[in-house]
Design an enzyme around this catalytic site. Structure first.
Site, PDB file in Angstrom:
ATOM      1  N   LYS A  11      13.554  63.649  47.254  1.00  0.00           N
ATOM      2  CA  LYS A  11      13.637  62.758  47.937  1.00  0.00           C
ATOM      3  C   LYS A  11      13.239  61.153  47.027  1.00  0.00           C
ATOM      4  O   LYS A  11      12.784  61.587  45.924  1.00  0.00           O
ATOM      5  CB  LYS A  11      12.594  62.535  48.992  1.00  0.00           C
ATOM      6  CG  LYS A  11      11.127  62.504  48.455  1.00  0.00           C
ATOM      7  CD  LYS A  11      10.471  61.163  48.488  1.00  0.00           C
ATOM      8  CE  LYS A  11       9.106  61.206  47.872  1.00  0.00           C
ATOM      9  NZ  LYS A  11       8.589  60.247  46.906  1.00  0.00           N
ATOM     10  N   ASP A 137       3.323  64.871  51.986  1.00  0.00           N
ATOM     11  CA  ASP A 137       5.005  64.848  52.011  1.00  0.00           C
ATOM     12  C   ASP A 137       5.560  65.787  52.403  1.00  0.00           C
ATOM     13  O   ASP A 137       6.990  65.929  52.630  1.00  0.00           O
ATOM     14  CB  ASP A 137       5.477  64.560  50.519  1.00  0.00           C
ATOM     15  CG  ASP A 137       5.308  62.921  49.949  1.00  0.00           C
ATOM     16  OD1 ASP A 137       4.969  62.425  51.012  1.00  0.00           O
ATOM     17  OD2 ASP A 137       5.595  62.773  48.921  1.00  0.00           O
TER      18      ASP A 137
HETATM   19  P1  ATP Z   1       5.576  63.449  44.645  1.00  0.00           P
HETATM   20  O1  ATP Z   1       6.382  62.481  44.705  1.00  0.00           O
HETATM   21  O2  ATP Z   1       5.149  64.326  45.803  1.00  0.00           O
HETATM   22  O3  ATP Z   1       4.177  62.641  44.168  1.00  0.00           O
HETATM   23  P2  ATP Z   1       6.201  64.392  42.069  1.00  0.00           P
HETATM   24  O4  ATP Z   1       7.450  64.387  41.753  1.00  0.00           O
HETATM   25  O5  ATP Z   1       5.396  63.080  41.349  1.00  0.00           O
HETATM   26  O6  ATP Z   1       5.781  64.548  43.586  1.00  0.00           O
HETATM   27  P3  ATP Z   1       5.874  67.082  41.375  1.00  0.00           P
HETATM   28  O7  ATP Z   1       7.088  67.415  40.623  1.00  0.00           O
HETATM   29  O8  ATP Z   1       5.795  67.558  42.762  1.00  0.00           O
HETATM   30  O9  ATP Z   1       5.410  65.551  41.392  1.00  0.00           O
HETATM   31  O10 ATP Z   1       4.598  67.854  40.617  1.00  0.00           O
HETATM   32  C1  ATP Z   1       3.365  67.421  40.403  1.00  0.00           C
HETATM   33  C2  ATP Z   1       2.440  68.577  39.897  1.00  0.00           C
HETATM   34  O11 ATP Z   1       2.343  69.561  40.885  1.00  0.00           O
HETATM   35  C3  ATP Z   1       2.980  69.188  38.606  1.00  0.00           C
HETATM   36  O12 ATP Z   1       2.707  68.603  37.288  1.00  0.00           O
HETATM   37  C4  ATP Z   1       2.942  70.644  38.733  1.00  0.00           C
HETATM   38  O13 ATP Z   1       2.196  71.357  37.947  1.00  0.00           O
HETATM   39  C5  ATP Z   1       2.367  70.880  39.983  1.00  0.00           C
HETATM   40  N1  ATP Z   1       3.493  71.676  40.913  1.00  0.00           N
HETATM   41  C6  ATP Z   1       2.761  72.957  41.460  1.00  0.00           C
HETATM   42  N2  ATP Z   1       3.866  73.409  42.159  1.00  0.00           N
HETATM   43  C7  ATP Z   1       5.043  72.888  41.942  1.00  0.00           C
HETATM   44  C8  ATP Z   1       6.497  73.006  42.100  1.00  0.00           C
HETATM   45  N3  ATP Z   1       6.862  73.879  42.736  1.00  0.00           N
HETATM   46  N4  ATP Z   1       7.281  72.094  41.701  1.00  0.00           N
HETATM   47  C9  ATP Z   1       6.787  71.036  40.791  1.00  0.00           C
HETATM   48  N5  ATP Z   1       5.568  70.799  40.491  1.00  0.00           N
HETATM   49  C10 ATP Z   1       4.668  71.783  41.080  1.00  0.00           C
END
Ligand code: ATP
Length: 297
Positions: A11, A137
């Site tokens: 998203k 989310d």
């Molecule tokens: P958001 O936009 O919800 O804040 P984000 O894009 O900033 O998410 P994510 O990529 O969801 O961040 O990941 C943040 C942390 O969550 C990563 O550093 C990772 O170690 C942990 N994590 C656990 N499971 C997953 C997964 N399936 N995919 C990605 N990250 C994951």
């Protein structure tokens, strides 16, 4: 059914406002969520051996109980008393720690995947209610498409998708912790707030200019101060012909909205050549695709 596959879409936030920090530490938000054409692929298979077995193709991610996929599967299997096991494979394409809800969308895909694999008959509403226990989310990711998200992210109102446009999405080579950004945000001293209600109106009218004119994200006040590269990428996109450009979520990913696909592609080349970002995509908005696969509750 022995094997099920799901796409888990990333998203962006067309608009992100923080209303206040609640006494319990959660932030009350008002955001426009939008699925985009970057996705992970998850496959689910029943296993003879009981337990949750995850295999994935990304060295940075855990494949144990720290993965949100595991957490979602455990929650569902405990709630529905599923004794058999499941093997889950993840092909990761969504940039990590990017502000694109990569982990939450994978967790959401587990809800749809296990619902189908084990024929659980969960409604969208039931999935969202369980999903919020994994992360704020997750309920949105279960539904996908375009939505107004309020409360801590669990109050969702579907809205019409934006008119067709091209998205240039670039993640600079830094990882941003969502927790750090919210902890350093001073919601009560914010001087400017994006016009989220106006954006909902523009979306309802299918007015692309009305949408791009109202793009804003209060979290930029924290992340851009820390990482000025974000502003440089936004500047490049605007110079390259974007209607507007914005950081998504807590960042550092930046997206630009273009009417002209060639301009978006030229700008992606320029960002790559200048070394501003390695993970760069030209894609489009994605509309809600879950209606056919799960009944609304
Ligand atoms: P958001 O936009 O919800 O804040 P984000 O894009 O900033 O998410 P994510 O990529 O969801 O961040 O990941 C943040 C942390 O969550 C990563 O550093 C990772 O170690 C942990 N994590 C656990 N499971 C997953 C997964 N399936 N995919 C990605 N990250 C994951």
């Amino acid at each position: 059914m022995d094997c099920v596959m799901r796409k888990a879409y990333a998203k962006i936030n067309l608009g992100l406002d923080v209303i206040r920090r609640r006494p319990d530490g959660y932030h009350e938000v008002k955001m426009i969520m939008q699925s985009v054409g970057i996705y992970d692929v998850l496959s689910f298979k029943k296993s003879e051996k009981s337990g949750i077995f995850i295999s994935l193709d990304h060295a940075e991610l855990p494949c144990d109980q720290d993965n949100l996929i595991y957490k979602a599967a455990k929650l569902i299997m405990d709630a529905y008393d599923i004794r058999s096991g499941v093997e889950i494979t993840l092909n990761k394409n969504i940039p990590i720690a990017a502000g694109m809800a990569g982990g939450s969308t994978d967790a959401a895909a587990v809800f749809h995947g296990l619902n189908e694999l084990f024929q659980l008959g969960m409604s969208l509403q039931e999935m969202k209610e369980l999903g919020v226990k994994i992360g704020a989310d997750v309920p949105y990711c279960i539904m996908g498409g375009t939505a107004l998200s309020e409360g801590i992210g669990e109050i969702l109102t579907p809205i019409p998708a934006p008119p067709k446009a091209y998205l240039l999405i670039a993640k600079p080579d830094i990882n941003v912790s969502t927790k750090f950004v919210y902890e350093n945000l001073h919601a009560d001293t914010l001087k400017e707030h994006p016009d989220i209600d106006g954006m909902v109106d523009a979306l309802t009218k299918g007015d692309l200019k009305g949408i791009t004119d109202r793009m804003g994200n209060v979290l930029e006040t924290v992340t851009v101060r820390e990482y000025p590269i974000i502003d440089r990428i936004k500047g490049e996109m605007l110079m390259g012909g974007a209607e507007n450009a914005l950081m998504s979520g807590s960042g550092p990913t930046v997206f630009g909205i273009f009417e002209d696909k060639e301009a978006a592609e030229r700008c992606s080349e320029s960002l790559r050549e200048q070394g501003f970002a390695k993970q760069i995509f030209v894609t489009e908005f994605v509309e809600n695709d879950v209606k056919a696969e799960a009944r609304e509750g």
